[in-house]
Design an enzyme around this catalytic site. Structure first.
Site, mmCIF file in Angstrom:
data_model
loop_
_atom_site.group_PDB
_atom_site.id
_atom_site.type_symbol
_atom_site.label_atom_id
_atom_site.label_comp_id
_atom_site.label_asym_id
_atom_site.label_seq_id
_atom_site.Cartn_x
_atom_site.Cartn_y
_atom_site.Cartn_z
ATOM 1 N N CYS A 151 -39.222 3.265 4.305
ATOM 2 C CA CYS A 151 -37.848 2.804 4.464
ATOM 3 C C CYS A 151 -37.475 1.764 3.403
ATOM 4 C CB CYS A 151 -37.647 2.285 5.890
ATOM 5 S SG CYS A 151 -35.942 2.021 6.389
ATOM 6 N N HIS A 152 -37.164 0.527 3.807
ATOM 7 C CA HIS A 152 -36.805 -0.552 2.895
ATOM 8 C C HIS A 152 -38.032 -1.310 2.371
ATOM 9 C CE1 HIS A 152 -32.867 0.037 4.794
ATOM 10 N NE2 HIS A 152 -32.334 -0.686 3.828
ATOM 11 N N ALA A 153 -39.212 -1.025 2.890
ATOM 12 C CA ALA A 153 -40.412 -1.781 2.509
ATOM 13 C C ALA A 153 -40.780 -1.684 1.033
ATOM 14 C CB ALA A 153 -41.593 -1.389 3.397
#
Length: 188
Positions: A112-114
């Site tokens: 995801c946003h990691a």
């Protein structure tokens, strides 16, 4: 339950704002495969998860970054949610922890946003990665090649776009930690 990961230790690095499914699903899959899993965070206590924008379940912190050592683990998972990696990417102790796994070539599952954390840790440049659609330009600006597919493997890095990709992400993560040799997903 299997023993594919028996004897393996995995760290999940997260803080308040983690996407609930992106922490709990890998945690359950890894434990189900026999791994010992620690949730590592900035401070002791519990961390608050979110189901998209709505507060969700919390999880107890097993170790703080102050006391955690990347050498003690076989793999790392970085769940997303927007707030979780946004907070972690500015913490030098978090970046050093992630760099420890990268430098040792240990499997790192990033979803995801990691991948924002990979950017700030100086790991994204020259890699082929995927992510949630809103940060793909950030990855490209950091020198990564960005592909829109459910799972992308580049060396020891496994990246996925978001919660819908969790089945494929977790399968590839277990394979890599187990030392199995799945086919490469990075296009030639």
């Amino acid at each position: 339950m299997t023993d594919r990961l028996k004897g393996r230790r995995v760290a999940i690095l997260a803080t308040d704002g983690f996407e609930e499914s992106e922490l709990f699903t890998p945690l359950e899959v890894l434990k189900g495969a026999g791994a010992s899993v620690d949730v590592v965070s900035l401070r002791p206590g519990t961390i608050q998860g979110f189901d998209h924008l709505k507060p969700g379940k919390t999880h107890a912190v097993d170790a703080t970054l102050e006391n955690a050592d990347s050498q003690a683990y076989d793999a790392l998972v970085l769940p997303g949610g927007a707030n979780n990696p946004d907070r972690l990417r500015i913490e030098e102790t978090a970046l050093d922890f992630v760099r420890g796994f990268d430098g040792a070539g240990k499997p790192m599952g990033v979803i995801c946003h990691a991948p924002w954390i990979l950017i700030n840790a100086g790991i994204a440049e020259g890699k082929t990665l995927t992510s949630y659609k809103t940060i793909r330009q950030d990855l490209a600006n950091a020198g990564a090649k960005v592909i829109d597919q459910d799972v992308v493997v580049d060396g020891h890095l496994i990246t996925s776009r978001g919660p819908d990709d969790l089945p494929a992400f977790c399968e590839r993560l277990v394979e890599m930690i187990a030392g199995e040799d799945p086919p490469a997903s990075v296009p030639e």
